[in-house]
Design an enzyme around this catalytic site. Structure first.
Site, PDB file in Angstrom:
ATOM      1  N   CYS A 172       0.832  -1.210   0.000  1.00 18.42           N
ATOM      2  CA  CYS A 172       0.000   0.000   0.000  1.00 18.42           C
ATOM      3  C   CYS A 172       0.863   1.255   0.000  1.00 18.42           C
ATOM      4  O   CYS A 172       0.473   2.277  -0.553  1.00 18.42           O
ATOM      5  CB  CYS A 172      -0.946   0.000   1.196  1.00 18.42           C
ATOM      6  SG  CYS A 172      -0.112  -0.080   2.799  1.00 18.42           S
TER       7      CYS A 172
ATOM      8  N   HIS B  28      -1.575   1.480   7.381  1.00 22.37           N
ATOM      9  CA  HIS B  28      -2.050   1.377   5.999  1.00 22.37           C
ATOM     10  C   HIS B  28      -1.984   2.751   5.352  1.00 22.37           C
ATOM     11  O   HIS B  28      -2.279   3.763   5.992  1.00 22.37           O
ATOM     12  CB  HIS B  28      -3.493   0.859   5.982  1.00 22.37           C
ATOM     13  CG  HIS B  28      -4.046   0.677   4.602  1.00 22.37           C
ATOM     14  ND1 HIS B  28      -3.507  -0.204   3.691  1.00 22.37           N
ATOM     15  CD2 HIS B  28      -5.096   1.274   3.973  1.00 22.37           C
ATOM     16  CE1 HIS B  28      -4.206  -0.152   2.567  1.00 22.37           C
ATOM     17  NE2 HIS B  28      -5.172   0.737   2.713  1.00 22.37           N
TER      18      HIS B  28
END
Length: 809
Positions: A158, A540
């Site tokens: 990510c 994230h």
């Protein structure tokens, strides 16, 4: 335009609802148990099969071939594929099944099975407008503009996906890779620029897939920097800095692969030559595109020995040693004059000043930056900033309702609520409101140099108290700002989660600009912001980016792309922000030029202009002087190595357009005719002959040296220099090495140069040394074995006589 054929196999579809498909999307492949986004459901009446579409197994296709079932639907994108027609099918009359598509049910080229081939110009004039294609855009394209393509997470990636989406939404860079393909050439491994160009073509292609898999670029970046290897296994690893480190690594490698040396004339700043790296760059607005056509639509129609350095052997060894060090530093300085699209867009410079508080002497240094790493000031730091520095700087402390005119009353209302809520909560709970301007002010605030951090003044010749401060000397076209949210101590790391408010438009860098700065445009609009959710140990990354075509904001969360309101962006926990210069004047300039190009006035002359500079004109606020040296040699012709693809490097413009651009920006030179440079061709042949002569001579002399059983003299040569020379004679490097530099392998002892212990050196014969020295010069000469003078016969006879007499006694 002919009506597309109707798919004749639609009658085989059974009764399927969207709810049925959503339920199936939560399952797995019935053949191998694979889950994820690439699941396909068979649409054959009474068939409940769900299979994967991975390239290595593709059980969905195997099922269709075995059972003769024609139609299948992707459970993530709801796109339908006909195996017989080998086309995608759009359904108009089944809203329960496919509510997104509104086109008639026709078979169309697939966008899911294979990545689309890039068009020559998939995105025309991104920063100004996507030029009207006379109705070629479908209704779906209008609803979902280009650039809204997700990226599959390929194992804790990510950080990479968010960074790539933020870069993809930087118009000057994206436009370059789409329109200046002739410049995306390299022989350097792993050719990351080509992987990036392929990725950008897929992301911005008209027939875009719902998401792409950036495998090639991921593999390339891991070859360049081993720190990005193994993250798929280290899910719990500390990944908070990955996205910033990835950005730096990627941009450094792109610069390295795409860099070109600046010619002497271009660095001198003459009007007809390419501007050097210190000239102010430029770019465009972040507001929705202007309805104008760009110059990129004017398709081009084309007609078809290094100086020697004098040896230093005659000088003393100490002088030769010092001279070699000076030559090395001068050579490094000369070699640093390179530019690329990366440095043109992202490079800025900072002027640092240190003042001695005793003698008032001020020393200055200029440093180049690609991003600004800003501290997030705490409560006490904010109090100092607001009481001292902010009294002299017009930093924004609030927003008036007038500034919301273009953003709408909803934005003003939501922001007012947020500020009211913050004001009602005690500062010990929420903390003070920190603005991006506060972070900038903290970065550029003066530092006192005292105590253990005293300043060594060159005039006073001793440690003194001083003060250090810095200003921006040159603003970059795109300003990348990194907020220091992570602190790393010896035993632990932690994250600063304080909210930092940042403007979507009108970030003013004027207060932080040096008075010597040539930058004219100082205001910036936000392009994209990368956010980190989680702790210092794990988390994230997502990105919020403004689409340049419709001006809307979107959230990019790996393969999922969602439209969001700008208030969502404003309340985001920013980690890395990308701003671009904003100027209405540059938009008006482009509109004038496009209007001139549309007049179609008959002209006696047509001019060739650099496609790369035209990209700057279309995407930069201040493109600088016209620079045609991207396709011209120093003699005014086309270099032989660029002649075969010169049509990728130039655009033809009519005389009225050329005259307007030349009068507005200067530069040049004017080019009416393209021809291969005969002088360069002769130089290339001479260079090839020189390389062959040097390598053949070295091999011959080295063989003779290896054949000697007891060479009288063995000399040393720096392997660092030798590897550079070897790269040149083997054709790997275009530029010959500078003078021989043995300074790193030698050390002065007792007035003599000796070989440094553990030095990286090679052994060569005196003849080889003299041959290379005669071509390149340099030094100093370092020997590991000297000539031993033969003994004198008379003295030998005397020694034997003394020995005999001694024995007699």
């Amino acid at each position: 335009m002919a009506e597309p054929e109707t798919c004749p196999h639609l009658d085989s579809i059974g009764e399927v609802t969207k709810e049925d498909l959503l339920e199936k999307s939560k399952g797995t492949c019935q053949s191998c148990g694979a889950g994820g986004p690439n699941l396909w459901a068979c649409l054959q009446s009474d068939c409940q099969y769900v299979g994967c579409g991975e390239s290595f197994s593709d059980h969905s296709t195997l099922h269709a071939q075995a059972e003769k079932h024609n139609l299948t639907v992707n459970l993530t994108t709801f796109r339908i594929w006909c195996y017989v027609c080998e086309r995608e099918v759009f359904l108009e009359h089944r809203p329960a099944l496919l509510p997104v598509h509104t086109a008639p049910h026709t078979c169309k080229a697939s966008e899911q099975e294979a990545p689309p081939q890039p068009l020559s110009h998939p995105l025309k004039g991104v920063p100004i407008a996507v030029a009207e294609d006379e109705g070629s855009e479908s209704e779906e394209d209008e609803v979902k503009p280009r650039g809204l393509t997700g990226m599959k997470n390929i194992g804790n990636s990510c950080y990479m996906n968010a960074a790539l989406q933020a870069l993809s939404n930087c118009p000057p860079l994206t436009q370059f890779f789409l329109d200046c393909s002739g410049l995306v050439r390299t022989d350097k491994k792993p050719a990351l620029c080509k992987s990036y160009q392929k990725l950008i073509s897929e992301l911005w292609h008209k027939k875009r897939p719902s998401y792409v898999v950036p495998t090639s670029l991921s593999h390339g970046i891991k070859l360049v920097n081993p720190m990005f290897r193994g993250y798929a296994q280290q899910v719990g690893a500390s990944t908070q800095q990955d996205t910033q480190e990835f950005l730096r690594c990627l941009m450094d490698q792109l610069h390295e692969e795409l860099k070109e040396p600046l010619t002497e004339c271009s660095m001198s700043g003459e009007g007809s030559d390419e501007p050097d790296n210190e000239v102010t760059m430029s770019q465009t607005q972040s507001t929705p595109c202007s309805p104008v056509r760009t110059l990129q639509e004017l398709h081009p129609k084309l007609s078809s020995s290094p100086p020697r350095s004098s040896p230093l052997r005659s000088a003393g060894p100490a002088y030769a040693f010092k001279k070699a060090q000076l030559l090395l530093s001068a050579r490094k300085k000369k070699q640093s004059h390179f530019r690329s699209v990366i440095s043109d867009i992202f490079d800025g410079s900072i002027l640092s000043l240190v003042q001695c508080l005793t003698c008032d002497r001020v020393s200055t240094t200029v440093e180049t930056f690609q991003d600004l790493s800003l501290p997030i000031p705490g409560k006490e730091d904010l109090a100092k900033l607001h009481s001292s520095i902010h009294q002299n700087l017009p930093v924004k402390t609030g927003v008036s309702p007038d500034t919301y005119g273009s953003q709408g009353w909803v934005t003003f209302f939501m922001d007012s609520i947020r500020r009211f809520v913050v004001s009602c909560i005690p500062t010990w709970f929420w903390g003070p409101i920190v603005t991006l301007e506060d972070c900038l002010a903290a970065f550029f605030a003066a530092d006192e140099l005292k105590g253990d951090n005293m300043y060594s003044c060159e005039r006073c010749k001793k440690l003194r108290n001083g003060v250090k401060f810095c200003k921006v000397l040159r603003l970059p076209e795109i300003l990348c700002i990194h907020l220091k949210r992570f602190r790393h101590e010896v035993m632990y790391s932690f994250k600063i989660s304080s909210h930092v408010s940042f403007p979507l438009e009108g970030l003013d860098m004027g207060p932080f600009l040096a008075k010597e700065s040539p930058s004219q445009v100082t205001t910036y609009d936000l392009l994209s912001v990368i956010c980190h959710h989680g702790t210092a140990g794990s988390g994230h990354y997502i990105a919020y980016c403004q689409n340049v075509i419709n001006g809307q904001w979107y959230e990019f969360d790996d393969q999922y792309v969602t439209e969001v309101h700008e208030t969502v962006v404003q309340n985001a926990e920013a980690y890395v922000l990308f701003y671009r210069k904003s100027s209405e004047e540059s938009v008006r300039e482009r509109q004038k030029v496009v209007a001139l190009a549309s007049m179609r006035e008959p002209s006696l002359l047509q001019f060739y202009i650099s496609r790369e500079w035209l990209n700057k004109f279309n995407t930069f606020t201040e493109p600088g002087p016209i620079s045609n040296h991207t396709f011209l040699c120093q003699h005014g012709g086309i270099p032989p190595n660029k002649y075969n693809y010169v049509d990728d490097l130039v655009v033809i413009v009519p005389q009225n357009v050329w005259e307007y651009l030349y009068n507005s920006f200067g530069g040049g030179p004017a080019v009416n005719h393209l021809y291969m440079c005969a002088i360069c061709q002769v130089e290339i042949e001479a260079l090839a002959k020189r390389r062959k002569t040097e390598i053949d001579t070295f091999i011959k002399l080295n063989k003779e040296f290896q054949a000697e059983e007891a060479p009288t003299v063995i000399l040393c040569i720096s392997m660092q220099w030798f590897r550079e020379w070897e790269g040149f004679v083997k054709g790997k490097d275009n530029e010959p090495p500078g003078p021989i530099d043995n300074s790193k392998i030698g050390v002065m002892k007792g007035g003599h140069i000796q070989l440094k212990q553990g030095a990286d050196y090679g052994q060569i014969s005196e003849e080889t040394w003299q041959y290379l020295l005669g071509i390149y010069g340099g030094g100093p000469e370092i020997a590991v074995r000297q000539t031993v003078a033969p003994a004198d016969p008379d003295s030998l006879h005397g020694e034997r006589k003394i020995e005999a007499e001694t024995r007699a006694l």
